[in-house]
Enzyme design. Sequence first.
Site, PDB file in Angstrom:
ATOM      1  CD1 TRP A   6      -2.582   1.708   0.349  1.00 28.60           C
ATOM      2  CD2 TRP A   6      -2.080   1.943   2.517  1.00 28.60           C
ATOM      3  NE1 TRP A   6      -3.309   2.777   0.827  1.00 28.60           N
ATOM      4  CE2 TRP A   6      -3.019   2.940   2.148  1.00 28.60           C
ATOM      5  CE3 TRP A   6      -1.619   1.898   3.822  1.00 28.60           C
ATOM      6  CZ2 TRP A   6      -3.505   3.884   3.063  1.00 28.60           C
ATOM      7  CZ3 TRP A   6      -2.104   2.827   4.731  1.00 28.60           C
ATOM      8  CH2 TRP A   6      -3.035   3.804   4.353  1.00 28.60           C
TER       9      TRP A   6
ATOM     10  CE1 TYR B 219      -4.203  -1.192  -0.674  1.00 29.03           C
ATOM     11  CE2 TYR B 219      -2.493  -2.855  -0.568  1.00 29.03           C
ATOM     12  CZ  TYR B 219      -3.548  -2.195   0.013  1.00 29.03           C
ATOM     13  OH  TYR B 219      -3.951  -2.524   1.281  1.00 29.03           O
TER      14      TYR B 219
ATOM     15  CE  LYS C  26       7.606   9.242   8.421  1.00 28.08           C
ATOM     16  NZ  LYS C  26       8.044   8.358   7.340  1.00 28.08           N
TER      17      LYS C  26
ATOM     18  CB  THR D 137      10.220   4.072   0.459  1.00 25.82           C
ATOM     19  OG1 THR D 137      10.751   4.916   1.496  1.00 25.82           O
ATOM     20  CG2 THR D 137       8.708   4.267   0.373  1.00 25.82           C
TER      21      THR D 137
END
Length: 336
Positions: A29, A62, A226, A295
């Site tokens: 996703w 997706y 973050k 990623t």
Amino acid sequence: MTGAQAPQMIYRHLGKTGLKVSVLSYGAWVTFGNQIGVPEAKAIMQQCWEGGINFFDNAEVYADGKAETVMGQAIKELEWKRSDYVISTKIFWGGKGVNDKGLSRKHIIEGMQASLGRLGLDYVDLVFCHRPDVTTPIEETVRAMNYVINQGWAFYWGTSEWSAQQLTEAWGVARRLNLIGPAFEQPEYSLLAREKVEKEYLPLYKEYGLGTTIWSPLASGLLTGKYSKDHVPEGSRLALEMYKGLKEKKLVESNLEKVDRLKPIAKELDCSLAQLALAWCIRNEHVSSVITGATKREQVEDNLGALAVVEKLTPEIMEKIEKAVESKPTPAPSYR
């Protein structure tokens, strides 16, 4: 793990099925087909594989199907033995046509065939009803999912974001017709979203042996620490235009305050905030697998570090976490 031996992966049965899945899994996703292509996907999946992750999650919706295409090509190039990995897809949003969405028999069968084509596989291990379809009788959906299994296109079927009532109705249909019921659910679950897993589904674990493959364990990245109210890192999920609504929902002051209160606990355990949040999810015995995203390879490595944190979550630490987040659902009323 850099500089130390990586902790051993934990495998759990998916509910009461005989299938074993890694407690940490990887989901396509947002990333596959949107943020990364085949080369990056291949590298990330290999990193997952080396860490013991055997379950990879996908869906027809997706990246409008591109996520399945990317994952399928990566798997082909990695040349893994098919029995060694577990692949899922989800059916609901398949296109713009009037019959390209929902859980009708027509879309379940056509959507399943299309997903397999994109993945380049003869079968997936798991297929989910991605959302409940209130316009289609549950009996039609249960019968269609059993047809998919009987055709050998999937081994097990389950649901995502169904209510306990809808799951109970599906199981009632399955038992009445001597068919296979939904073996697992994929709900959102994290330190900031606990109602379904810890309260609503509680009677279903014992009654139906329901397994869970939970999504968004880091609350869309919020539990990595973050984000702040005025800072959204470039390239992060909440920086994407398509997730503007998600950003507005997650980046609220109360959530950010809870994250700040968790940071000292992570420091005490000598782990990242993300590792703490993932380990907390793993500690729940009703969670079969925690779906993570990444990623970059280093993000996968950090996620895998959560395995070493699970044993550090003593009752005292768990109590500190509860005080920090104040998110525990109120118990259901008892009439006994």
